[in-house]
Design a protein around this motif. Structure first.
Motif, PDB file in Angstrom:
ATOM      1  N   TRP A  87      17.985  58.651  -0.883  1.00 52.14           N
ATOM      2  CA  TRP A  87      18.776  58.954   0.305  1.00 52.14           C
ATOM      3  C   TRP A  87      19.143  60.431   0.220  1.00 52.14           C
ATOM      4  CZ3 TRP A  87      21.280  55.701   4.034  1.00 52.14           C
ATOM      5  CH2 TRP A  87      21.076  54.333   3.861  1.00 52.14           C
ATOM      6  N   ILE A 101      26.180  51.189   6.987  1.00 51.45           N
ATOM      7  CA  ILE A 101      24.911  51.900   6.803  1.00 51.45           C
ATOM      8  C   ILE A 101      24.286  51.530   5.464  1.00 51.45           C
ATOM      9  CG2 ILE A 101      23.899  54.190   6.449  1.00 51.45           C
ATOM     10  CD1 ILE A 101      26.060  55.205   8.509  1.00 51.45           C
ATOM     11  N   HIS A 121      22.984  47.915   5.354  1.00 51.99           N
ATOM     12  CA  HIS A 121      22.038  47.472   6.383  1.00 51.99           C
ATOM     13  C   HIS A 121      20.780  46.883   5.730  1.00 51.99           C
ATOM     14  CE1 HIS A 121      19.184  47.567   9.704  1.00 51.99           C
ATOM     15  NE2 HIS A 121      20.238  47.594  10.501  1.00 51.99           N
ATOM     16  N   CYS A 153      20.310  53.942  14.508  1.00 48.81           N
ATOM     17  CA  CYS A 153      21.639  54.446  14.852  1.00 48.81           C
ATOM     18  C   CYS A 153      22.711  53.404  14.578  1.00 48.81           C
ATOM     19  CB  CYS A 153      21.677  54.847  16.319  1.00 48.81           C
ATOM     20  SG  CYS A 153      20.592  56.231  16.695  1.00 48.81           S
ATOM     21  N   PHE A 154      23.911  53.902  14.344  1.00 47.14           N
ATOM     22  CA  PHE A 154      25.069  53.066  14.066  1.00 47.14           C
ATOM     23  C   PHE A 154      26.208  53.501  14.973  1.00 47.14           C
ATOM     24  CE2 PHE A 154      22.409  52.858  10.428  1.00 47.14           C
ATOM     25  CZ  PHE A 154      22.579  51.585   9.909  1.00 47.14           C
ATOM     26  N   ALA A 199      26.529  57.436  13.750  1.00 43.28           N
ATOM     27  CA  ALA A 199      25.681  58.010  12.695  1.00 43.28           C
ATOM     28  C   ALA A 199      24.235  57.650  12.986  1.00 43.28           C
ATOM     29  CB  ALA A 199      26.082  57.491  11.325  1.00 43.28           C
ATOM     30  N   ARG A 200      23.335  58.470  12.450  1.00 44.97           N
ATOM     31  CA  ARG A 200      21.906  58.192  12.540  1.00 44.97           C
ATOM     32  C   ARG A 200      21.314  58.197  11.140  1.00 44.97           C
ATOM     33  NH1 ARG A 200      18.181  61.574  14.486  1.00 44.97           N
ATOM     34  NH2 ARG A 200      19.323  63.468  14.041  1.00 44.97           N
ATOM     35  N   VAL A 201      20.301  57.366  10.951  1.00 45.66           N
ATOM     36  CA  VAL A 201      19.518  57.388   9.725  1.00 45.66           C
ATOM     37  C   VAL A 201      18.061  57.561  10.125  1.00 45.66           C
ATOM     38  CG1 VAL A 201      18.814  56.131   7.656  1.00 45.66           C
ATOM     39  CG2 VAL A 201      21.162  55.907   8.510  1.00 45.66           C
ATOM     40  N   ASN A 261      23.955  48.409  15.892  1.00 45.81           N
ATOM     41  CA  ASN A 261      22.825  49.334  15.954  1.00 45.81           C
ATOM     42  C   ASN A 261      22.367  49.543  17.395  1.00 45.81           C
ATOM     43  OD1 ASN A 261      22.048  47.613  13.123  1.00 45.81           O
ATOM     44  ND2 ASN A 261      22.336  49.823  13.017  1.00 45.81           N
ATOM     45  N   MET A 266      30.145  53.912   6.891  1.00 45.33           N
ATOM     46  CA  MET A 266      29.283  54.108   5.728  1.00 45.33           C
ATOM     47  C   MET A 266      28.926  52.782   5.055  1.00 45.33           C
ATOM     48  SD  MET A 266      28.136  57.065   5.288  1.00 45.33           S
ATOM     49  CE  MET A 266      27.435  56.698   3.683  1.00 45.33           C
ATOM     50  N   VAL A 296      26.694  62.076  11.270  1.00 46.61           N
ATOM     51  CA  VAL A 296      27.838  61.190  11.042  1.00 46.61           C
ATOM     52  C   VAL A 296      29.057  61.845  11.680  1.00 46.61           C
ATOM     53  CG1 VAL A 296      29.289  60.049   9.332  1.00 46.61           C
ATOM     54  CG2 VAL A 296      26.830  60.373   8.879  1.00 46.61           C
ATOM     55  N   LEU A 340      20.500  60.579   6.078  1.00 48.26           N
ATOM     56  CA  LEU A 340      21.706  60.265   6.837  1.00 48.26           C
ATOM     57  C   LEU A 340      22.166  61.522   7.561  1.00 48.26           C
ATOM     58  CD1 LEU A 340      24.084  58.367   7.530  1.00 48.26           C
ATOM     59  CD2 LEU A 340      25.115  59.071   5.356  1.00 48.26           C
TER      60      LEU A 340
END
Length: 147
Positions: free
Chosen positions: A105, A93, A96, A45-46, A59-61, A7, A90, A74, A71
């Motif tokens: 989601w 995410i 997490h 963030c990932f 990717a961002r959440v 992250n 994925m 990506v 989400l």
């Protein structure tokens, strides 16, 4: 292939992810750098790295970490698509710890439905209830205004 997911994003990771999103994505072409940096600062963030430490996915959440997560952004580097990178990203995410027990989601995709279906995403039961406010030309206008 072995993947490491974090992250934490280095300055190099942010540069790479920004290049992908602003130049190669269909959803945010032309995104101003300042907007991207603000979005990263305000999201979970990932970063997916390969065994040599190079960024291969991002990717961002956007989430309140209690009831809802969106989400977005990506992106998996073309050189590793089809090698399990998207699934690894994925999986990290969805698993997490701060994203557990969320009621809802959401995401928007043009071409990756099969990937997301594997993680429980589906077409909404009542799509007529979902509304959006979209300004698809904003980045082009900002660019032409010099912002």
């Amino acid at each position: 292939m072995t993947w490491a997911i974090s992250n934490e994003l280095s300055a190099r990771d942010i540069n790479t992810a920004y290049g992908w999103i602003s130049a190669e994505s269909y959803w945010a072409k032309g995104l101003p750098r300042t907007f991207f940096e603000r979005s990263v600062a305000n999201s979970l963030c990932f970063a997916l790295h390969d065994a040599t430490g190079n960024l291969r996915g991002f990717a961002r959440v956007i989430t309140d970490k209690a009831t809802f997560a969106y989400l977005c952004d990506v992106f998996v580097c073309a050189t590793v698509r089809g090698q399990g990178a998207g699934r690894a990203l994925m999986g990290a995410i969805i698993e997490h710890p701060e994203l557990q027990q969320l009621r809802r989601w959401m995401l928007v995709t043009r071409n990756a439905h099969k990937l997301y279906e594997h993680y429980g995403f589906e077409t909404p039961e009542n799509p007529e209830r979902i509304m959006v406010r979209l300004d698809p030309g904003i980045y082009a206008r900002l660019s032409s205004e010099g912002s």
